[in-house]
Scaffold this motif. Structure first.
Motif, PDB file in Angstrom:
ATOM      1  N   HIS A 143       0.828  -1.201   0.000  1.00 26.96           N
ATOM      2  CA  HIS A 143       0.000   0.000   0.000  1.00 26.96           C
ATOM      3  C   HIS A 143       0.869   1.260   0.000  1.00 26.96           C
ATOM      4  O   HIS A 143       0.553   2.243  -0.676  1.00 26.96           O
ATOM      5  CB  HIS A 143      -0.908  -0.044   1.234  1.00 26.96           C
ATOM      6  CG  HIS A 143      -1.915   1.053   1.300  1.00 26.96           C
ATOM      7  ND1 HIS A 143      -1.926   1.977   2.313  1.00 26.96           N
ATOM      8  CD2 HIS A 143      -2.940   1.383   0.478  1.00 26.96           C
ATOM      9  CE1 HIS A 143      -2.924   2.824   2.111  1.00 26.96           C
ATOM     10  NE2 HIS A 143      -3.555   2.489   1.007  1.00 26.96           N
ATOM     11  N   SER A 153      -5.538   7.642  -4.463  1.00 28.94           N
ATOM     12  CA  SER A 153      -5.849   6.217  -4.339  1.00 28.94           C
ATOM     13  C   SER A 153      -5.296   5.661  -3.034  1.00 28.94           C
ATOM     14  O   SER A 153      -5.910   4.817  -2.389  1.00 28.94           O
ATOM     15  CB  SER A 153      -5.245   5.435  -5.516  1.00 28.94           C
ATOM     16  OG  SER A 153      -5.852   5.823  -6.722  1.00 28.94           O
ATOM     17  N   ILE A 157      -8.028   3.685  -0.957  1.00 26.86           N
ATOM     18  CA  ILE A 157      -8.026   2.224  -0.904  1.00 26.86           C
ATOM     19  C   ILE A 157      -7.470   1.719   0.423  1.00 26.86           C
ATOM     20  O   ILE A 157      -6.389   2.110   0.851  1.00 26.86           O
ATOM     21  CB  ILE A 157      -7.187   1.638  -2.062  1.00 26.86           C
ATOM     22  CG1 ILE A 157      -7.701   2.159  -3.408  1.00 26.86           C
ATOM     23  CG2 ILE A 157      -7.225   0.107  -2.032  1.00 26.86           C
ATOM     24  CD1 ILE A 157      -6.797   1.827  -4.580  1.00 26.86           C
ATOM     25  N   ASN A 161      -6.987  -4.194   1.115  1.00 27.73           N
ATOM     26  CA  ASN A 161      -7.578  -4.514  -0.182  1.00 27.73           C
ATOM     27  C   ASN A 161      -6.489  -4.618  -1.254  1.00 27.73           C
ATOM     28  O   ASN A 161      -6.395  -3.798  -2.168  1.00 27.73           O
ATOM     29  CB  ASN A 161      -8.621  -3.467  -0.547  1.00 27.73           C
ATOM     30  CG  ASN A 161      -9.647  -4.020  -1.521  1.00 27.73           C
ATOM     31  OD1 ASN A 161      -9.401  -5.029  -2.173  1.00 27.73           O
ATOM     32  ND2 ASN A 161     -10.778  -3.363  -1.612  1.00 27.73           N
ATOM     33  N   GLN A 163      -6.059  -6.424  -3.788  1.00 23.33           N
ATOM     34  CA  GLN A 163      -6.502  -6.481  -5.182  1.00 23.33           C
ATOM     35  C   GLN A 163      -6.615  -5.084  -5.807  1.00 23.33           C
ATOM     36  O   GLN A 163      -6.177  -4.849  -6.919  1.00 23.33           O
ATOM     37  CB  GLN A 163      -7.857  -7.183  -5.218  1.00 23.33           C
ATOM     38  CG  GLN A 163      -8.327  -7.612  -6.575  1.00 23.33           C
ATOM     39  CD  GLN A 163      -9.513  -8.566  -6.468  1.00 23.33           C
ATOM     40  OE1 GLN A 163      -9.378  -9.688  -6.006  1.00 23.33           O
ATOM     41  NE2 GLN A 163     -10.680  -8.121  -6.881  1.00 23.33           N
ATOM     42  N   ARG A 164      -7.198  -4.187  -5.067  1.00 20.69           N
ATOM     43  CA  ARG A 164      -7.374  -2.822  -5.569  1.00 20.69           C
ATOM     44  C   ARG A 164      -6.060  -2.051  -5.590  1.00 20.69           C
ATOM     45  O   ARG A 164      -5.812  -1.260  -6.499  1.00 20.69           O
ATOM     46  CB  ARG A 164      -8.360  -2.061  -4.677  1.00 20.69           C
ATOM     47  CG  ARG A 164      -9.755  -2.542  -4.787  1.00 20.69           C
ATOM     48  CD  ARG A 164     -10.529  -1.776  -5.869  1.00 20.69           C
ATOM     49  NE  ARG A 164     -11.771  -2.456  -6.145  1.00 20.69           N
ATOM     50  CZ  ARG A 164     -12.771  -2.507  -5.279  1.00 20.69           C
ATOM     51  NH1 ARG A 164     -12.696  -1.888  -4.123  1.00 20.69           N
ATOM     52  NH2 ARG A 164     -13.859  -3.166  -5.567  1.00 20.69           N
ATOM     53  N   ARG A 167      -4.218  -3.090  -8.619  1.00 22.39           N
ATOM     54  CA  ARG A 167      -4.766  -2.493  -9.851  1.00 22.39           C
ATOM     55  C   ARG A 167      -4.302  -1.041  -9.992  1.00 22.39           C
ATOM     56  O   ARG A 167      -3.915  -0.590 -11.069  1.00 22.39           O
ATOM     57  CB  ARG A 167      -6.301  -2.577  -9.829  1.00 22.39           C
ATOM     58  CG  ARG A 167      -7.001  -1.687 -10.820  1.00 22.39           C
ATOM     59  CD  ARG A 167      -7.472  -2.287 -12.134  1.00 22.39           C
ATOM     60  NE  ARG A 167      -6.551  -2.483 -13.229  1.00 22.39           N
ATOM     61  CZ  ARG A 167      -6.721  -2.019 -14.470  1.00 22.39           C
ATOM     62  NH1 ARG A 167      -7.753  -1.274 -14.776  1.00 22.39           N
ATOM     63  NH2 ARG A 167      -5.874  -2.303 -15.412  1.00 22.39           N
ATOM     64  N   ALA A 168      -4.303  -0.297  -8.903  1.00 20.03           N
ATOM     65  CA  ALA A 168      -3.873   1.101  -8.953  1.00 20.03           C
ATOM     66  C   ALA A 168      -2.411   1.184  -9.389  1.00 20.03           C
ATOM     67  O   ALA A 168      -2.037   2.028 -10.216  1.00 20.03           O
ATOM     68  CB  ALA A 168      -4.075   1.763  -7.597  1.00 20.03           C
ATOM     69  N   LYS A 179      -4.048   6.379 -11.102  1.00 20.97           N
ATOM     70  CA  LYS A 179      -5.348   5.812 -11.437  1.00 20.97           C
ATOM     71  C   LYS A 179      -6.475   6.783 -11.086  1.00 20.97           C
ATOM     72  O   LYS A 179      -7.457   6.902 -11.819  1.00 20.97           O
ATOM     73  CB  LYS A 179      -5.542   4.506 -10.678  1.00 20.97           C
ATOM     74  CG  LYS A 179      -6.870   3.837 -10.934  1.00 20.97           C
ATOM     75  CD  LYS A 179      -6.936   2.484 -10.234  1.00 20.97           C
ATOM     76  CE  LYS A 179      -8.184   1.728 -10.623  1.00 20.97           C
ATOM     77  NZ  LYS A 179      -9.414   2.429 -10.255  1.00 20.97           N
ATOM     78  N   ASP A 183      -9.382   7.760 -13.697  1.00 26.89           N
ATOM     79  CA  ASP A 183     -10.781   7.453 -13.411  1.00 26.89           C
ATOM     80  C   ASP A 183     -11.666   8.665 -13.671  1.00 26.89           C
ATOM     81  O   ASP A 183     -12.765   8.542 -14.218  1.00 26.89           O
ATOM     82  CB  ASP A 183     -10.955   7.015 -11.960  1.00 26.89           C
ATOM     83  CG  ASP A 183     -10.427   5.612 -11.727  1.00 26.89           C
ATOM     84  OD1 ASP A 183     -10.079   4.947 -12.724  1.00 26.89           O
ATOM     85  OD2 ASP A 183     -10.353   5.185 -10.572  1.00 26.89           O
TER      86      ASP A 183
END
Length: 295
Positions: A143, A153, A157, A161, A163-164, A167-168, A179, A183
RNA sequence: AGGGGUGUAGCUCAGUUGGUAGAGCAAUGGUCUCCAAAACCAUGUGCCCAAGGUUCAAGUCCUUGUACCCCUG
């Protein structure tokens, strides 16, 4: 300007709320064709567990976005929106009414809100690398990687998490931009004049329907269906095998679960899923809620 | 009938040498811009079986009752 947008109908709601039959009924009334918005019914062979409509249930109504992806393929939201919009355009061009029907909120929203995803494909290698990093150094460390490149982000986030967070980081690697900025840029206007119906029913009733439907799936041969899909060398890690009803049966076949435990897990997971769907749709103020079963 | 055990949140159970209680699961609410049927976040007041008793203070000790479980006849 509003008038220029083509009119479409959407039918949403939690699993087992009766979307399929409601949409088919609508389609017959207004000469429509159905565009499914379901992340699992897209796969071939997965019929029982995804509660895919049978030919008989379709009753002559044309269905799109169903049964066209091999179960070992990892399909994406971006792929979905592109194809779905094409089908919608095509239906409109033929003078028919597109009826989007499904419970995958992200798929439906992304499609009708014209959300554009970054063009780069998912970076499988990079994801693996970051997953490994998280395992070795902890979720917090992963993170922290976000902090310097995308503070928005980073704050949005939750560190857990993974997964997120991944992705970022992936979006940044692919585009060189945060990201959170991308977005905002990709937030499109709605491209259709959509009328959205949401099917709602009392929580207890819904849960009861879910439980019963799972029993019916078992009677209809869910175990055999999962076996036959696995025999096609579909990896157990494939997105398709993450579907509720499939992952639990896989565990049963692996000897990890008793059959009874697998069935209970399917019911439980389905109920959780329904709850998440309800949460997703609840915040959409455009939805006209209708109580199908009274009460 | 005698002996033993259990009775605490919807469920399974914790609860240290007595200071009015906490976990997991469930449930509920929420987040969501390519793993989305996924991933993640938040929320725990319950006559601690009942009635008496000991004590400044009892889920925690004593007595009786009660429900369920096990063992012996």
């Amino acid at each position: 300007m509003e008038d220029l947008k083509p009119k479409i109908i959407c039918v949403v709601g939690p699993t087992a709320s009766g979307k399929t039959s409601y949409a088919i009924k609508l389609a017959k009334e207004c000469d429509g064709e159905i565009v499914s918005c379901d992340s699992m019914q897209i796969y071939k062979y997965m019929n029982i567990g995804t509660a895919k409509p049978t030919l008989e249930e379709m009753d002559g109504v044309v269905h799109h976005m169903i049964n066209f992806v091999e179960p070992w393929v990892n399909y994406s939201v971006a792929d979905f929106t592109t194809s779905a919009r094409m089908h919608i355009s095509d239906i409109l061009a033929r003078g028919k009414m597109p009826i989007l029907c499904g419970g995958t909120g992200l798929y439906l929203d992304s499609t009708i809100k014209n959300i554009k995803f970054i063009s780069e494909d998912t970076d499988v290698e990079y994801r693996k690398e970051l997953t490994l990093f998280a395992m070795e150094n902890g979720k917090e460390s992963l993170h922290e990687l976000l902090k310097d490149i995308d503070i928005v982000s980073y704050e949005k986030i939750h560190p857990n998490n993974v997964q997120r967070v991944i992705r970022a980081l992936e979006v940044y690697k692919a585009t060189g931009k945060p990201k959170s900025e991308i977005d905002i840029l990709s937030r499109g206007e709605e491209i259709y004049d959509s009328e959205i119906f949401g099917l709602s029913l009392q929580r207890e009733v819904l849960y009861d329907r879910i439980n019963k439907r799972v029993d019916i799936m078992m009677d209809n041969g869910l175990v055999e269906e999962v076996k036959s899909i696995l025999s096609m060398e579909v990896p157990k890690t494939a997105t398709a095998m993450q579907a509720i009803g499939y992952k639990e049966i896989v565990r049963y076949l692996d000897g990890e679960y008793s059959l009874e435990k697998a069935v209970d897990a399917i019911k439980q997971e389905s109920r959780h899923y329904a709850k998440r769907q309800i949460t997703w749709f609840r915040r959409n103020e455009k939805i006209k809620w209708i109580n199908v079963l009274g009460k």
